[in-house]
Design a protein around this motif. Structure first.
Motif, short mmCIF file in Angstrom:
data_model
loop_
_atom_site.label_atom_id
_atom_site.label_comp_id
_atom_site.label_asym_id
_atom_site.label_seq_id
_atom_site.Cartn_x
_atom_site.Cartn_y
_atom_site.Cartn_z
N ARG A 105 -0.11 1.54 46.85
CA ARG A 105 0.12 2.29 45.52
C ARG A 105 -1.68 2.19 44.95
O ARG A 105 -1.52 3.34 44.20
N THR A 106 -2.50 1.99 45.03
CA THR A 106 -3.26 2.83 45.13
C THR A 106 -3.49 4.77 45.77
O THR A 106 -3.57 6.13 44.85
N VAL A 107 -2.92 5.19 46.76
CA VAL A 107 -3.07 6.29 47.14
C VAL A 107 -1.81 7.60 46.08
O VAL A 107 -2.08 8.32 46.13
N GLN A 110 -3.43 8.28 43.55
CA GLN A 110 -4.50 9.51 43.31
C GLN A 110 -2.91 10.58 43.65
O GLN A 110 -3.72 11.82 43.40
N PHE A 114 -3.98 13.67 40.61
CA PHE A 114 -4.63 15.26 41.83
C PHE A 114 -3.53 16.15 42.04
O PHE A 114 -3.59 17.14 42.12
N TRP A 130 -2.44 13.28 52.63
CA TRP A 130 -2.79 11.40 52.36
C TRP A 130 -2.02 11.08 53.55
O TRP A 130 -1.36 10.77 54.04
#
Lengths: 234, 213
Positions: A105-107, A110, A114, A130
């Motif tokens: 979820r965090t990746v 990001q 971005f 990623w």
């Protein structure tokens, strides 16, 4: 996740359906039938109160989860791939799965910031690299083996009667009051390396994920840019 | 309708890569004078430097490799007595603790922890170890920490190295998710710390050696 919701609101305002994918340019899928480990889908379907607050509905959520898994399984089957759902785990294994779900979820957040929301990291220009790290192999082992892991995140919402009334009033006054929206992303992880080799996001003001047909249309739209097995570029 | 203009504004500002909002490239090997403070660092790989609006404040810089939630290097460059570590978002309701030039290393670690707790609202923050070290050739300290942000389930690990020079705090911290990212990238932080130096004009007879207590 908050940025993702801002993003979906922005994307939905710009048109009815927006789909945009990214793929690791150097990655080639093996030219053989693949085994895809589907992680526990993160699905929530809500109704929007007149004030715009999303109230999750457990029955709708269960229907959408079932419909999305069915659509994924059918779509991958048509490609000659097999799907393994990662079952419920317990103890340390459950903790490991939860840790990777949180990291993903965090990746994804990001990636949304971005690659979709307009902000750019100069070192990522023209790249998509990623990763979750090679520790994801453990997820494949838990599922009894696999080539890739697939993460699915879906949020769907429907306007309540009060919200619909507000939309009508808003339109009469020349304003815009958002109604129901759906937001789905899929990401495919190489279980050997942990690299996210493909990520696709759909934001739409139309459709219904609770309905098998609506879920199928959404999955088919998202899967259209999945890299082909024969090594073709996405 | 207003959202359309917000979107257009965000889209226009983002790709421009302007130094105020967004990120600019820090090239490997470049000698960077952090926030114009005299703290000079030379990264061994390319980083992305946050602009002044999305950065931590005028006395610090924030760099990342893959996004601030995945790896974040913060360079605190000469925090003066009475100043917070980073920009206060809500001075009235959530004031940040202040640095004092007389602080000992354990006090700086406590200041760091308290600042994070106030700024992020986390109750899950621990200082795991404190030890003597040096920064830019000055006696200093280092500490390790870990935390979980509210609303997330990602455990992050962090490491910080600092020294008080001339009554000002110089501190370099690095944090990343405990899974994969911290171990993969902590070497880049250590390389920056190892090569950090201060311009001669930053030297001051009032250096505090930073004994560990």
């Amino acid at each position: 996740m908050r940025r993702l919701f801002i993003l979906v609101a922005m994307m939905a305002l710009c048109g009815c359906t927006t789909v945009r994918s990214f793929a690791a340019p150097e990655h080639r899928l093996p030219d053989r039938p693949l085994t895809i480990v589907v992680m526990r889908p993160d699905v929530e379907v809500s109704w929007l109160t007149a004030g715009g607050v999303a109230q999750p509905n457990a029955d709708w959520t269960a229907s959408a989860r079932t419909a999305l898994i069915g659509a994924l399984t059918a779509e991958q089957g048509a490609r000659g791939n097999s799907v393994r759902l990662l079952g419920e785990q317990s103890g340390e294994a459950a903790r490991l799965v939860a840790d990777y779900e949180a990291l993903h979820r965090t990746v994804a957040d990001q990636i949304a910031q971005f690659k979709y929301a307009g902000m750019i990291l100069p070192t990522k220009r023209g790249k998509f690299d990623w990763t979750l790290g090679p520790g994801v192999r453990q997820l494949g082992e838990m599922a009894g083996g696999g080539d890739y892991a697939l993460f699915l995140y879906a949020r769907d919402s429907f306007a309540s009667d009060g919200r619909l009334a507000l939309q009508i009033v808003g339109a009469a006054l020349g304003g815009y009051v958002p109604g129901g929206e759906r937001f789905v992303y899929l990401s495919l992880i190489d279980l050997r390396t942990g690299d996210i080799i493909w990520f696709n996001l759909l934001a739409s003001a139309r459709g219904d994920l609770r309905d098998p047909e609506g879920a199928r249309a959404t999955i088919d739209t998202l899967m259209r840019t999945l890299p082909a097995r024969a090594g073709a570029r996405p | 309708m207003m959202w359309r203009w917000v979107l257009i504004a965000v889209a226009a500002v983002g790709p421009s890569g302007c130094a105020v909002f967004g990120y600019t490239l820090v090239r490997p090997g470049a000698a960077v004078d952090v926030a114009g403070s005299g703290l000079i660092v030379s990264p061994d790989r390319a980083w992305n430097r946050a602009g002044s609006i999305n950065g931590p404040g005028k006395d610090a810089e924030r760099w990342t490799l893959d996004g601030p939630a995945l790896n974040e290097l913060t360079l605190y460059a000469g925090i003066r007595d009475g100043r917070p570590l980073f920009r206060e978002e809500d001075r009235r309701d959530r004031p940040l603790p202040r640095f004092s030039a007389t602080m000992l290393p354990v006090d700086v670690a406590a200041l760091f922890e308290a600042s994070y707790r106030v700024a992020s609202g986390t109750s899950l923050f621990t200082i795991d170890a404190i030890a003597p070290d040096s920064l830019a050739g000055r006696p200093g300290f280092r500490f390790d920490y870990s935390y979980v942000l509210p609303g997330e389930e990602v455990r992050r690990k962090g490491a910080a190295t600092g020294a008080i020079v001339g009554g000002k705090l110089y501190l370099i911290s690095f944090e990343a998710p405990a899974i994969h990212y911290f171990d993969r990238d902590v070497g880049a932080y250590r390389a920056i710390v190892a090569a950090a130096r201060l311009k001669d004009d930053a030297r001051d007879v009032g250096d505090i050696p930073g004994p560990l207590t």
